[in-house]
Design a protein around this motif. Structure first.
Motif, PDB file in Angstrom:
ATOM      1  N   GLY A  52      27.675  83.466  50.674  1.00  0.00           N
ATOM      2  CA  GLY A  52      28.676  83.395  49.627  1.00  0.00           C
ATOM      3  C   GLY A  52      28.013  83.617  48.283  1.00  0.00           C
ATOM      4  N   GLY A  53      28.696  83.244  47.212  1.00  0.00           N
ATOM      5  CA  GLY A  53      28.172  83.493  45.879  1.00  0.00           C
ATOM      6  C   GLY A  53      26.879  82.755  45.576  1.00  0.00           C
ATOM      7  N   VAL A  54      26.818  81.468  45.925  1.00  0.00           N
ATOM      8  CA  VAL A  54      25.608  80.687  45.651  1.00  0.00           C
ATOM      9  C   VAL A  54      24.440  81.222  46.488  1.00  0.00           C
ATOM     10  N   GLU A  55      24.718  81.539  47.735  1.00  0.00           N
ATOM     11  CA  GLU A  55      23.668  82.072  48.610  1.00  0.00           C
ATOM     12  C   GLU A  55      23.141  83.413  48.104  1.00  0.00           C
ATOM     13  N   ASP A  56      24.037  84.234  47.579  1.00  0.00           N
ATOM     14  CA  ASP A  56      23.617  85.523  47.028  1.00  0.00           C
ATOM     15  C   ASP A  56      22.698  85.315  45.823  1.00  0.00           C
ATOM     16  N   GLU A  57      22.979  84.295  45.029  1.00  0.00           N
ATOM     17  CA  GLU A  57      22.145  83.992  43.865  1.00  0.00           C
ATOM     18  C   GLU A  57      20.751  83.512  44.281  1.00  0.00           C
ATOM     19  N   TYR A  58      20.706  82.650  45.295  1.00  0.00           N
ATOM     20  CA  TYR A  58      19.442  82.023  45.683  1.00  0.00           C
ATOM     21  C   TYR A  58      18.678  82.812  46.743  1.00  0.00           C
ATOM     22  N   GLY A  59      19.343  83.716  47.429  1.00  0.00           N
ATOM     23  CA  GLY A  59      18.657  84.553  48.406  1.00  0.00           C
ATOM     24  C   GLY A  59      18.412  83.898  49.754  1.00  0.00           C
ATOM     25  N   VAL A  60      19.085  82.782  50.025  1.00  0.00           N
ATOM     26  CA  VAL A  60      18.941  82.077  51.299  1.00  0.00           C
ATOM     27  C   VAL A  60      20.310  81.590  51.773  1.00  0.00           C
ATOM     28  N   PRO A  61      20.481  81.356  53.073  1.00  0.00           N
ATOM     29  CA  PRO A  61      21.791  80.995  53.605  1.00  0.00           C
ATOM     30  C   PRO A  61      22.149  79.525  53.444  1.00  0.00           C
ATOM     31  N   LEU A  62      23.457  79.277  53.298  1.00  0.00           N
ATOM     32  CA  LEU A  62      24.029  77.935  53.390  1.00  0.00           C
ATOM     33  C   LEU A  62      23.374  76.926  52.452  1.00  0.00           C
ATOM     34  N   VAL A  63      23.450  77.244  51.143  1.00  0.00           N
ATOM     35  CA  VAL A  63      22.973  76.313  50.134  1.00  0.00           C
ATOM     36  C   VAL A  63      24.062  75.985  49.102  1.00  0.00           C
ATOM     37  N   GLY A  64      25.244  76.582  49.249  1.00  0.00           N
ATOM     38  CA  GLY A  64      26.365  76.295  48.375  1.00  0.00           C
ATOM     39  C   GLY A  64      27.200  75.143  48.931  1.00  0.00           C
ATOM     40  N   PRO A  65      28.503  75.092  48.612  1.00  0.00           N
ATOM     41  CA  PRO A  65      29.365  74.018  49.117  1.00  0.00           C
ATOM     42  C   PRO A  65      29.356  73.894  50.644  1.00  0.00           C
ATOM     43  N   SER A  66      29.367  75.019  51.344  1.00  0.00           N
ATOM     44  CA  SER A  66      29.301  74.966  52.805  1.00  0.00           C
ATOM     45  C   SER A  66      27.974  74.386  53.277  1.00  0.00           C
ATOM     46  N   GLY A  67      26.906  74.741  52.573  1.00  0.00           N
ATOM     47  CA  GLY A  67      25.594  74.230  52.929  1.00  0.00           C
ATOM     48  C   GLY A  67      25.477  72.734  52.728  1.00  0.00           C
ATOM     49  N   LEU A  68      26.090  72.226  51.653  1.00  0.00           N
ATOM     50  CA  LEU A  68      26.070  70.780  51.418  1.00  0.00           C
ATOM     51  C   LEU A  68      26.804  70.040  52.527  1.00  0.00           C
ATOM     52  N   LEU A  69      27.909  70.616  52.974  1.00  0.00           N
ATOM     53  CA  LEU A  69      28.641  69.995  54.079  1.00  0.00           C
ATOM     54  C   LEU A  69      27.847  70.081  55.376  1.00  0.00           C
ATOM     55  N   LEU A  70      27.160  71.200  55.594  1.00  0.00           N
ATOM     56  CA  LEU A  70      26.296  71.325  56.772  1.00  0.00           C
ATOM     57  C   LEU A  70      25.186  70.275  56.731  1.00  0.00           C
TER      58      LEU A  70
END
Length: 221
Positions: free
Chosen positions: A47-65
């Motif tokens: 998603g947008g946050v992942e595109d910024e950071y270059g790694v998967p699942l670190v945005g809102p979905s990543g926090l829930l994971l």
């Protein structure tokens, strides 16, 4: 393609421009966590946050994971996390099955070959369709074990982004289903790798860990 190590693979991946998805993304995203883990988590796409950071699942979905894995005593630094799709689709749409096939055959397959996990968790429909087959359905096949083409057992559960859209009784039910799916995956992984420690004392701050990568990506745009 065959890569000698993870660094060589990541270097090639981050330079990829083989499909149109690259045109609308900052750049391909890689993986996070550890390549030594017996447990791999495979999501759909950045998603947008992942595109910024270059790694998967670190945005809102990543926090829930993070919270979901924490409920079964796993921290993200102790698992290998990747995606089927490496570049963010325009307007954050769901990747197609064809896009998933094209990208994952080039990159995810190489990652799995190097990591060689004991168990794979497929998050959401795109990951399930690639790992199990195009006729698979997350509502029907969630929570069921299946054998991947890698010869590695896998189980599918809902993607955190799906949970974020639910409310009321639906979210309560879905969260319990995810809990049981993750518990099943971890239990099997503990059987296959009994010496491995799945939980760190301190929960890792992934956004802090990859802050420098984010800065570097911003400078390229």
């Amino acid at each position: 393609m065959a890569f000698a190590n993870h660094q060589e693979l990541e270097q090639a991946l981050l330079a990829c421009s083989l499909c149109p998805l690259r045109e609308h993304a900052i750049g391909p995203t890689s993986w996070n966590g550890t390549c030594d883990s017996p447990l791999a988590v495979v999501g759909e796409g950045p998603g947008g946050v992942e595109d910024e950071y270059g790694v998967p699942l670190v945005g809102p979905s990543g926090l829930l994971l993070d919270k979901a894995l924490g409920s079964v005593h796993v921290t993200r630094d102790k698992v290998f996390t990747s995606n089927i799709i490496k570049c963010r689709p325009k307007n954050n749409r769901t990747p197609t099955t064809q896009e998933g096939q094209f990208c994952a055959e080039r990159w995810l397959d190489e990652e799995i070959a190097l990591v060689r996990p004991k168990v794979i968790i497929a998050l959401g429909s795109v990951a399930l369709k690639y790992l199990r087959g195009p006729d698979a359905r997350i509502t029907k096949d969630r929570g069921q074990w299946f054998e991947t083409k890698y010869g590695i057992p896998a189980i599918a559960t809902y993607h955190p982004a799906y949970l974020l859209r639910l409310t009321g009784k639906e979210i309560v039910k879905a969260k319990w289903e995810v809990f049981y799916d993750l518990q099943a995956a971890v239990d099997k992984c503990r059987e296959l790798a009994p010496e491995y420690q799945f939980e760190s004392t301190e929960k890792p701050d992934l956004l802090k860990i990859y802050a420098e990568r984010r800065m570097a990506r911003q400078h390229r745009t």
